[in-house]
Design an enzyme around this catalytic site. Structure first.
Site, PDB file in Angstrom:
ATOM      1  N   TYR A 144      47.273-124.055 113.257  1.00  0.00           N
ATOM      2  CA  TYR A 144      47.951-124.766 114.280  1.00  0.00           C
ATOM      3  C   TYR A 144      48.348-126.157 114.125  1.00  0.00           C
ATOM      4  O   TYR A 144      49.479-126.400 114.469  1.00  0.00           O
ATOM      5  CB  TYR A 144      46.545-124.614 115.281  1.00  0.00           C
ATOM      6  CG  TYR A 144      47.075-125.125 116.905  1.00  0.00           C
ATOM      7  CD1 TYR A 144      47.990-124.267 117.755  1.00  0.00           C
ATOM      8  CD2 TYR A 144      46.535-126.240 117.444  1.00  0.00           C
ATOM      9  CE1 TYR A 144      48.146-124.957 118.899  1.00  0.00           C
ATOM     10  CE2 TYR A 144      46.731-126.816 118.631  1.00  0.00           C
ATOM     11  CZ  TYR A 144      47.682-126.185 119.324  1.00  0.00           C
ATOM     12  OH  TYR A 144      47.991-126.616 120.768  1.00  0.00           O
ATOM     13  N   GLN A 208      30.321-136.812 120.932  1.00  0.00           N
ATOM     14  CA  GLN A 208      31.627-136.984 120.790  1.00  0.00           C
ATOM     15  C   GLN A 208      32.474-136.887 122.042  1.00  0.00           C
ATOM     16  O   GLN A 208      31.972-136.331 123.158  1.00  0.00           O
ATOM     17  CB  GLN A 208      31.950-135.597 119.845  1.00  0.00           C
ATOM     18  CG  GLN A 208      32.186-134.250 120.567  1.00  0.00           C
ATOM     19  CD  GLN A 208      30.713-133.502 120.492  1.00  0.00           C
ATOM     20  OE1 GLN A 208      29.582-134.255 120.681  1.00  0.00           O
ATOM     21  NE2 GLN A 208      30.717-132.177 120.342  1.00  0.00           N
TER      22      GLN A 208
HETATM   23  N1  LIG Z   1      46.322-126.532 127.353  1.00  0.00           N
HETATM   24  C1  LIG Z   1      46.129-127.732 126.456  1.00  0.00           C
HETATM   25  O1  LIG Z   1      45.110-128.462 126.469  1.00  0.00           O
HETATM   26  C2  LIG Z   1      47.091-128.062 125.340  1.00  0.00           C
HETATM   27  C3  LIG Z   1      47.002-129.194 124.537  1.00  0.00           C
HETATM   28  C4  LIG Z   1      47.789-129.286 123.365  1.00  0.00           C
HETATM   29  C5  LIG Z   1      48.989-128.460 123.429  1.00  0.00           C
HETATM   30  N2  LIG Z   1      49.067-127.382 124.113  1.00  0.00           N
HETATM   31  C6  LIG Z   1      50.382-126.443 123.891  1.00  0.00           C
HETATM   32  O2  LIG Z   1      50.872-125.969 125.231  1.00  0.00           O
HETATM   33  C7  LIG Z   1      51.334-124.993 125.006  1.00  0.00           C
HETATM   34  C8  LIG Z   1      50.842-124.177 126.147  1.00  0.00           C
HETATM   35  O3  LIG Z   1      49.496-124.102 126.243  1.00  0.00           O
HETATM   36  P1  LIG Z   1      48.208-123.131 127.114  1.00  0.00           P
HETATM   37  O4  LIG Z   1      47.238-124.095 127.264  1.00  0.00           O
HETATM   38  O5  LIG Z   1      49.216-123.014 128.366  1.00  0.00           O
HETATM   39  O6  LIG Z   1      48.090-122.079 126.309  1.00  0.00           O
HETATM   40  P2  LIG Z   1      48.015-120.591 126.646  1.00  0.00           P
HETATM   41  O7  LIG Z   1      47.722-119.441 125.509  1.00  0.00           O
HETATM   42  O8  LIG Z   1      47.597-120.205 127.871  1.00  0.00           O
HETATM   43  O9  LIG Z   1      49.497-119.931 126.916  1.00  0.00           O
HETATM   44  C9  LIG Z   1      50.386-119.778 125.560  1.00  0.00           C
HETATM   45  C10 LIG Z   1      51.156-118.530 126.214  1.00  0.00           C
HETATM   46  O10 LIG Z   1      52.372-118.369 125.013  1.00  0.00           O
HETATM   47  C11 LIG Z   1      52.267-116.963 124.714  1.00  0.00           C
HETATM   48  N3  LIG Z   1      52.595-116.664 123.286  1.00  0.00           N
HETATM   49  C12 LIG Z   1      51.700-116.915 122.305  1.00  0.00           C
HETATM   50  N4  LIG Z   1      52.313-116.741 121.130  1.00  0.00           N
HETATM   51  C13 LIG Z   1      53.734-116.197 121.513  1.00  0.00           C
HETATM   52  C14 LIG Z   1      54.570-115.729 120.655  1.00  0.00           C
HETATM   53  N5  LIG Z   1      54.846-115.485 119.435  1.00  0.00           N
HETATM   54  N6  LIG Z   1      55.852-115.326 121.559  1.00  0.00           N
HETATM   55  C15 LIG Z   1      55.894-115.273 122.693  1.00  0.00           C
HETATM   56  N7  LIG Z   1      54.820-115.692 123.713  1.00  0.00           N
HETATM   57  C16 LIG Z   1      53.851-116.176 122.835  1.00  0.00           C
HETATM   58  C17 LIG Z   1      50.862-116.496 125.263  1.00  0.00           C
HETATM   59  O11 LIG Z   1      50.803-115.155 125.242  1.00  0.00           O
HETATM   60  C18 LIG Z   1      50.595-117.547 126.239  1.00  0.00           C
HETATM   61  O12 LIG Z   1      51.171-117.013 127.637  1.00  0.00           O
HETATM   62  C19 LIG Z   1      50.936-124.192 123.625  1.00  0.00           C
HETATM   63  O13 LIG Z   1      52.169-124.534 122.631  1.00  0.00           O
HETATM   64  C20 LIG Z   1      50.003-125.213 123.257  1.00  0.00           C
HETATM   65  O14 LIG Z   1      49.929-125.445 121.805  1.00  0.00           O
HETATM   66  C21 LIG Z   1      47.939-127.227 125.132  1.00  0.00           C
END
Ligand SMILES: NC(=O)c1ccc[n+]([C@@H]2O[C@H](COP(=O)([O-])OP(=O)(O)OC[C@H]3O[C@@H](n4cnc5c(N)ncnc54)[C@H](O)[C@@H]3O)[C@@H](O)[C@H]2O)c1
Length: 310
Positions: A144, A208
């Site tokens: 990641y 933490q």
């Molecule tokens: N929520 C947080 O605190 C947070 C923090 C840092 C970064 N992010 C980033 O924000 C974005 C959304 O996070 P989230 O919390 O909504 O996560 P989440 O897991 O709820 O949503 C991610 C979505 O992407 C879809 N997905 C995953 N792999 C895929 C692929 N190969 N093709 C198509 N769809 C795919 C999943 O099915 C899901 O619907 C992510 O990129 C994550 O890295 C989130």
């Protein structure tokens, strides 16, 4: 009306973003493979004329016409991104490559949901965007952390080589309704355990610290970044700089839920950062953005949601 692609639109953040964009009257296209997302998160939008969904992995190129792309597709919690680490790296890198190719072909503006994990276990506090991070390249979180770092590199190379209009947003811990119940993130874990009156598990001594941003605040920052001048590429930190100990969070959750749960301690997972907190000066000056929602307010809304789910 703009045509806007939201990858990962069936996930936690993506589904809230779709709500906002659909309400603004934009034409929204979601691409999601439902790896961690759920149709339930977007089912209320399915009848809207300006909303469409394609079930597809972003590792496969996509040929559509769009004006803006929010690239959110990627499992975001350690439980999920470690389940198939090779797929996580592929989604981060090949997915970003495909979406950048689409942006290049269509001339669309593209926003990357990057992460505070690019800072790894930081030795600088709080983290500014100038800090290059302290990341283990071969650990269990590397799929990641390094995947997201490589995606940032691709974004900047597409910008420099091809003039693609990019926005790189480094998201810090965000919470709110529609977080997946069993994804191992600390806020949802604690809430679910408290509502079930089960032991609340703290990894390590609980001293933490983390910062927690409520989803509405986060989306204000995300949409402000997308709307910003083309000269603004980021990376920009978006998160809540207020720090809370994990132990303190557990106490607040127990208090708000009125739970009879007690706290137990387990060993810290490997590479778990001790402290992480965003410096948001850049977001304040470039976007006029800062979070507004206090932790207790956000927790109440999130707990209300989970009461209907667990
Ligand atoms: N929520 C947080 O605190 C947070 C923090 C840092 C970064 N992010 C980033 O924000 C974005 C959304 O996070 P989230 O919390 O909504 O996560 P989440 O897991 O709820 O949503 C991610 C979505 O992407 C879809 N997905 C995953 N792999 C895929 C692929 N190969 N093709 C198509 N769809 C795919 C999943 O099915 C899901 O619907 C992510 O990129 C994550 O890295 C989130």
């Amino acid at each position: 009306m703009k045509k806007i692609l939201v990858t990962g639109g069936a996930g936690f953040l993506g589904s809230h973003l779709c709500d906002r964009l659909v309400a603004q009257g934009e034409h929204v296209l979601v691409v999601d493979n439902y790896f961690t997302g759920s149709k339930r998160n977007i089912e209320h939008l399915l009848d809207c004329k300006n909303f469409e969904v394609i079930r597809q992995d972003i590792c496969i190129p996509l040929y559509v016409e769009v004006d803006e792309i929010y690239n959110l597709a990627c499992p975001a919690s350690p439980v999920h991104y470690q389940r198939d680490p090779v797929q996580t790296t592929k989604t981060s890198i090949i997915g970003a490559y495909n979406m950048l190719g689409l942006a290049k072909r269509t001339g669309a503006k593209i926003l990357q949901a990057s992460t505070s994990e690019v800072y790894g276990d930081p030795v600088v506090h709080p983290q500014t965007e100038q800090y290059w991070g302290n990341v283990n390249p071969v650990g269990i979180r590397s799929c990641y952390d390094e995947g997201k770092r490589a995606a940032e590199t691709l974004f900047f190379d597409y910008h420099r080589m091809h003039g693609v209009r990019i926005k790189v947003m480094r998201i810090f811990n965000t919470y709110g309704p529609r977080m997946a119940e069993a994804d191992g993130r600390v806020v949802s874990n604690f809430i679910v355990q408290a509502l079930r009156h089960q032991d609340i598990t703290i990894y390590g001594d609980g001293l933490q610290t983390r910062s927690f941003c409520y989803v509405d605040d986060l989306l204000n920052g995300m949409m402000a970044l997308m709307a910003s001048d083309d000269a603004v590429t980021g990376p920009v930190n978006i998160g809540n700089p207020e720090e809370f100990t994990i132990g303190g969070l557990a106490e607040q959750v127990i208090f708000i839920t009125g739970s009879t749960s007690t706290v137990i301690h387990e060993n810290l997972p490997r590479d778990d950062p001790r402290q992480r907190r965003p410096d948001i000066s850049l977001a304040k000056s470039l976007l006029g953005w800062e979070p507004k929602i206090r932790l207790d307010e956000g927790l109440k809304k999130t707990i209300d949601y989970f009461r209907g789910v667990v």
